[in-house]
Write an enzyme that holds these catalytic residues in place. Structure first.
Site, short mmCIF file in Angstrom:
data_model
loop_
_atom_site.label_atom_id
_atom_site.label_comp_id
_atom_site.label_asym_id
_atom_site.label_seq_id
_atom_site.Cartn_x
_atom_site.Cartn_y
_atom_site.Cartn_z
N TYR A 130 0.83 -1.14 -0.05
CA TYR A 130 -0.13 -0.13 -0.07
C TYR A 130 0.88 1.02 -0.01
O TYR A 130 1.64 1.61 1.03
CB TYR A 130 -0.87 -0.14 1.20
CG TYR A 130 -1.74 1.20 1.27
CD1 TYR A 130 -2.22 1.98 0.30
CD2 TYR A 130 -2.41 1.43 2.60
CE1 TYR A 130 -3.09 3.02 0.60
CE2 TYR A 130 -3.22 2.64 2.78
CZ TYR A 130 -3.46 3.20 1.48
OH TYR A 130 -4.52 4.28 1.84
N LYS A 158 -1.87 -1.65 -3.79
CA LYS A 158 -2.92 -0.30 -3.91
C LYS A 158 -1.93 0.94 -4.22
O LYS A 158 -0.99 1.04 -3.26
CB LYS A 158 -3.93 -0.24 -2.70
CG LYS A 158 -4.61 1.00 -2.90
CD LYS A 158 -5.47 1.32 -1.61
CE LYS A 158 -6.21 2.63 -1.75
NZ LYS A 158 -7.00 3.01 -0.41
N ILE A 201 -9.31 0.39 -4.90
CA ILE A 201 -9.77 0.66 -3.58
C ILE A 201 -9.99 1.95 -3.45
O ILE A 201 -9.01 2.74 -3.10
CB ILE A 201 -8.85 -0.02 -2.74
CG1 ILE A 201 -8.56 -1.43 -2.78
CG2 ILE A 201 -9.28 0.08 -1.08
CD1 ILE A 201 -7.50 -2.15 -2.15
#
Length: 287
Positions: A130, A158, A201
């Site tokens: 992330y 992400k 996301i």
């Protein structure tokens, strides 16, 4: 994971406690509107304003309530707490872990690579990198991602930079790996899909999951139509992220009828002018 997920907001009651009943309702609300998976305890979940025990309880509630896969945010500045949270998430049924770059201190790319490798080695579930430099001031460079992507327990990433050029650079370096590359900004979802992304996301998926699901599904057959659908969402997405943040997102959700609950201190409610602006933007998408 392919498709669309909300970094699920955490409903707090008026006393600032996690409202688990409302959290269950919210899981059903976003599932009914077409999300493909759910990501609790991310940035929009106010995870950094919760204790470790509260985050673990939120993941457990979401995993128990969800019928779609759950990718739980488990990253912390230090390795030990990240591993503890990841093991806890796995034990209550999370399907994967979303691990933010270590923050507070600065680390070079070799240190980030070593950190994520150690997390992946120890994790009982697949991990997603992330990268969210707006909050951490840390970027995982495409070359670093490419090396980490070869690990069998690293499932994807992400990317919340909203920089399509960097997204393309990263995509090229993971082409030969089984690696999901997800965009963190709904404003450039269709462009990320054009570049080979596998989904998003996105904070806006808390408020309008069906519209983001529509962009994703439409892109398969008609990328130009998907870009047009996506363009309608940019102003609202900017409002509930960069302009008004989590309190604005939650207010817009409540205005729309979603069980968003309240935000936790030190967040403060949006102003009357902000509410008027958000109301107009939400109303515009109803027409």
């Amino acid at each position: 994971m392919d498709g669309i997920a909300p970094p699920l907001v955490t409903p707090f009651d008026e006393d600032g406690d996690v409202d688990h009943e409302r959290l269950r309702e919210l899981v059903a609300w976003v599932e009914d509107r077409g999300v493909d998976f759910i990501a609790p305890c991310g940035s929009n979940s106010e995870a950094e304003l919760m204790t470790a025990a509260e985050r673990a309880a939120v993941v457990e509630t979401v995993a128990d309530a969800a019928s779609v896969p759950v990718v739980a945010g488990t990253g912390s500045p230090g390795l030990k707490e990240t591993l503890q949270a990841t093991e806890s998430a796995a034990s209550v049924g999370a399907d994967a872990a979303l691990v933010v770059t270590p923050f507070y201190y600065s680390f070079d790319q070799s240190e980030l690579e070593a950190y994520f490798t150690e997390v992946a080695d120890a994790s009982p579930i697949p991990i997603y990198l992330y990268s969210v430099p707006a909050y951490t001031d840390t970027v995982i460079e495409p070359e670093t991602v490419g090396r980490i992507a070869t690990h069998p327990n690293v499932a994807g990433m992400k990317d919340s930079q909203a920089d399509i050029a960097e997204f393309v650079r990263t995509r090229r370096r993971v082409e030969d790996a089984a690696f999901d590359l997800l965009i963190g900004s709904a404003s450039v979802l269709s462009q990320a899909l054009d570049a080979g992304g596998t989904g998003g996301i996105n904070a806006l998926a808390n408020l309008y999951p069906e519209h983001l699901a529509d962009v994703y599904e439409t892109h398969r057959d008609d990328p130009a139509a998907a870009r047009a659908l996506n363009a309608r969402l940019v102003e609202l997405n900017t409002a509930v992220t960069a302009t008004y943040g989590i309190p604005g997102l939650k207010w817009a959700m409540r205005y729309r009828g979603a069980p968003a609950g309240h935000s936790r201190t030190p967040h403060s409610p949006p102003s009357d002018d902000a509410r008027d602006h958000l109301e107009a933007l939400v109303d515009d998408l109803r027409t």
